[in-house]
Enzyme design. Structure first.
Site, PDB file in Angstrom:
ATOM      1  N   THR A 169       0.877  -1.181   0.000  1.00 49.06           N
ATOM      2  CA  THR A 169       0.000   0.000   0.000  1.00 49.06           C
ATOM      3  C   THR A 169       0.907   1.222   0.000  1.00 49.06           C
ATOM      4  OG1 THR A 169      -1.687  -1.153   1.268  1.00 49.06           O
ATOM      5  CG2 THR A 169      -1.793   1.248   1.248  1.00 49.06           C
ATOM      6  N   LYS A 219      -7.884   1.890  -2.965  1.00 47.84           N
ATOM      7  CA  LYS A 219      -7.545   1.544  -1.571  1.00 47.84           C
ATOM      8  C   LYS A 219      -7.657   2.775  -0.656  1.00 47.84           C
ATOM      9  CE  LYS A 219      -5.161  -0.722   1.751  1.00 47.84           C
ATOM     10  NZ  LYS A 219      -5.523  -1.927   2.432  1.00 47.84           N
ATOM     11  N   LYS A 233      -1.735   5.491   8.486  1.00 50.39           N
ATOM     12  CA  LYS A 233      -0.914   5.470   7.266  1.00 50.39           C
ATOM     13  C   LYS A 233      -1.806   5.694   6.037  1.00 50.39           C
ATOM     14  CE  LYS A 233       1.508   2.445   4.112  1.00 50.39           C
ATOM     15  NZ  LYS A 233       1.925   1.109   3.723  1.00 50.39           N
TER      16      LYS A 233
HETATM   17  P1  NAD Z   1       5.666  -5.697   7.609  1.00 45.81           P
HETATM   18  O1  NAD Z   1       6.385  -4.536   8.211  1.00 45.81           O
HETATM   19  O2  NAD Z   1       5.300  -6.845   8.473  1.00 45.81           O
HETATM   20  O3  NAD Z   1       6.513  -6.273   6.359  1.00 45.81           O
HETATM   21  C1  NAD Z   1       7.248  -5.492   5.483  1.00 45.81           C
HETATM   22  C2  NAD Z   1       8.538  -6.235   5.201  1.00 45.81           C
HETATM   23  O4  NAD Z   1       9.300  -5.502   4.221  1.00 45.81           O
HETATM   24  C3  NAD Z   1       9.438  -6.349   6.448  1.00 45.81           C
HETATM   25  O5  NAD Z   1       9.717  -7.724   6.683  1.00 45.81           O
HETATM   26  C4  NAD Z   1      10.695  -5.556   6.086  1.00 45.81           C
HETATM   27  O6  NAD Z   1      11.884  -6.080   6.644  1.00 45.81           O
HETATM   28  C5  NAD Z   1      10.675  -5.659   4.568  1.00 45.81           C
HETATM   29  N1  NAD Z   1      11.474  -4.635   3.884  1.00 45.81           N
HETATM   30  C6  NAD Z   1      11.525  -3.300   4.115  1.00 45.81           C
HETATM   31  N2  NAD Z   1      12.384  -2.717   3.253  1.00 45.81           N
HETATM   32  C7  NAD Z   1      12.873  -3.709   2.448  1.00 45.81           C
HETATM   33  C8  NAD Z   1      13.788  -3.737   1.377  1.00 45.81           C
HETATM   34  N3  NAD Z   1      14.385  -2.623   0.942  1.00 45.81           N
HETATM   35  N4  NAD Z   1      14.055  -4.925   0.809  1.00 45.81           N
HETATM   36  C9  NAD Z   1      13.454  -6.057   1.243  1.00 45.81           C
HETATM   37  N5  NAD Z   1      12.585  -6.108   2.261  1.00 45.81           N
HETATM   38  C10 NAD Z   1      12.297  -4.936   2.859  1.00 45.81           C
HETATM   39  O7  NAD Z   1       4.372  -5.082   6.893  1.00 45.81           O
HETATM   40  P2  NAD Z   1       3.068  -5.884   6.415  1.00 45.81           P
HETATM   41  O8  NAD Z   1       2.053  -5.845   7.510  1.00 45.81           O
HETATM   42  O9  NAD Z   1       3.495  -7.185   5.830  1.00 45.81           O
HETATM   43  O10 NAD Z   1       2.524  -4.875   5.289  1.00 45.81           O
HETATM   44  C11 NAD Z   1       3.105  -4.844   4.003  1.00 45.81           C
HETATM   45  C12 NAD Z   1       2.287  -3.905   3.138  1.00 45.81           C
HETATM   46  O11 NAD Z   1       0.934  -4.377   3.102  1.00 45.81           O
HETATM   47  C13 NAD Z   1       2.224  -2.464   3.665  1.00 45.81           C
HETATM   48  O12 NAD Z   1       2.273  -1.582   2.582  1.00 45.81           O
HETATM   49  C14 NAD Z   1       0.871  -2.420   4.362  1.00 45.81           C
HETATM   50  O13 NAD Z   1       0.327  -1.102   4.403  1.00 45.81           O
HETATM   51  C15 NAD Z   1       0.059  -3.341   3.495  1.00 45.81           C
HETATM   52  N6  NAD Z   1      -1.099  -3.943   4.162  1.00 45.81           N
HETATM   53  C16 NAD Z   1      -0.948  -4.527   5.388  1.00 45.81           C
HETATM   54  C17 NAD Z   1      -2.061  -5.087   6.015  1.00 45.81           C
HETATM   55  C18 NAD Z   1      -1.932  -5.751   7.354  1.00 45.81           C
HETATM   56  O14 NAD Z   1      -2.970  -6.084   7.954  1.00 45.81           O
HETATM   57  N7  NAD Z   1      -0.711  -5.998   7.865  1.00 45.81           N
HETATM   58  C19 NAD Z   1      -3.304  -5.053   5.378  1.00 45.81           C
HETATM   59  C20 NAD Z   1      -3.426  -4.485   4.119  1.00 45.81           C
HETATM   60  C21 NAD Z   1      -2.301  -3.928   3.529  1.00 45.81           C
END
Ligand code: NAD
Length: 295
Positions: free
Chosen positions: A96, A171, A246
């Site tokens: 997102t 979204k 966010k």
């Molecule tokens: P998270 O923080 O658990 O996972 C993100 C991952 O990206 C982490 O493991 C981090 O180490 C990795 N990362 C960051 N920079 C990086 C790079 N340069 N190279 C490789 N890896 C890298 O977050 P999440 O909850 O998995 O969310 C991911 C996306 O999904 C976000 O954009 C969030 O807004 C969206 N989202 C999350 C949810 C939810 O319920 N968690 C729901 C809908 C959408």
């Protein structure tokens, strides 16, 4: 079955990888967190040493990263994933992020002869684990059609919203409306309590009357009327205050770029910002009712 590179193996990306593997795809996985890579390996992925290595020789690359700055870094700047992909590869960003970055990265991909879509999700961690996510996609019809069968292994609804960036636009519009509706339901129930109403009576009437909405009928912010709502579980998330904040900020950013008037969005952002700053960012976003009642 496809050879897929997957970058970003967090709360969402980790289980999405597990579902791709369960469907028979081969996944080369990278995250800056070694623990996240180890978990992906345990679910059957092979570990890549960096983003570019995860993208080498694959037919499809998928990213699930925190924000636009990370997406830009992985695809164009630090990892240069777009430069290592073979021509004809398909690129899917499920993070997102802001609409502007989503469109910019797709333009960069197309300059290199690659098809790319933005495909943010709703459904949360539970949906990622169960393979029941909703994907909202932006990009060309051709890119969407190639992505659809892959996304279907991780979700149950896959929508084509329009051109590049349209997935992110849907979204932010959706979550802007949701945040405002949650605040409106919270205000109504908080006022009802002060007026001496029985919560269940207010719910029974309002949920069949004109204020009916998902925030009330599926996710009611007061304990009682909807037993599965986080209000009954001390506002354990769910969808956190931090995540809603966010998305509200992304909506405000998008509104500013097109000069759209979102006065309630601005106020909702201020309320969630204040509530998060008071140490509540890990609570479910329906806990905003506590900001209103002062309890
Ligand atoms: P998270 O923080 O658990 O996972 C993100 C991952 O990206 C982490 O493991 C981090 O180490 C990795 N990362 C960051 N920079 C990086 C790079 N340069 N190279 C490789 N890896 C890298 O977050 P999440 O909850 O998995 O969310 C991911 C996306 O999904 C976000 O954009 C969030 O807004 C969206 N989202 C999350 C949810 C939810 O319920 N968690 C729901 C809908 C959408």
């Amino acid at each position: 079955m496809a050879k897929i590179g997957f970058i970003g193996l967090g709360n969402m990306g980790g289980p999405m990888v597990a579902n791709l593997i369960a469907a028979g795809h081969t996944v080369s996985a990278f995250d800056i967190s070694v623990d996240a890579v180890a978990r992906a390996e345990a679910s059957g992925a092979s570990a890549a040493s960096n983003g570019a290595a995860a993208a080498e020789g694959v037919e499809v690359v998928i990213t699930m990263l925190p924000a636009g700055v990370h997406v830009r870094s992985v695809y164009i700047e630090d990892d240069g994933v777009l430069d290592v992909l073979e021509s004809g590869a398909l690129v899917i960003d499920c993070s997102t992020i802001d609409v502007t970055t989503a469109r910019d990265v797709i333009v960069e991909a197309e300059k290199r002869g690659l098809e790319m879509i933005d495909a943010p999700v709703s459904g949360g961690i539970g949906g990622a684990q169960a393979g029941t996510l909703t994907f909202m996609c932006g990009g060309t019809e051709s890119a969407f059609q190639r992505a659809e069968p892959i996304l279907e292994t991780m979700g149950k609804n896959v929508f084509h919203a329009g051109d590049a960036g349209a997935g992110q636009a849907v979204k932010v519009c959706n979550n802007l409306m949701l945040a405002i509706q949650m605040i409106s339901v919270s205000e109504g129930f908080a006022l009802g309590e002060k007026l001496g109403l029985d919560t269940q009576a207010l719910f029974d009437i309002a949920s069949t009357a004109t204020s009916q909405c998902w925030a009330m009928t599926s996710y009611c912010p007061v304990p009682g009327p909807v037993p599965t709502s986080p209000a009954n579980n001390n506002y354990q998330a769910g969808f956190t205050v931090a995540m809603m904040l966010k998305d509200l900020k992304l909506a405000q950013e998008a509104a500013a770029t097109v000069d759209a008037n979102t006065p309630l969005g601005t106020q909702a952002t201020e309320m969630y910002d204040a509530y998060a700053a008071a140490g509540n960012e890990d609570l479910d976003f329906s806990a905003i009712i506590r900001q209103i009642t002062g309890r």
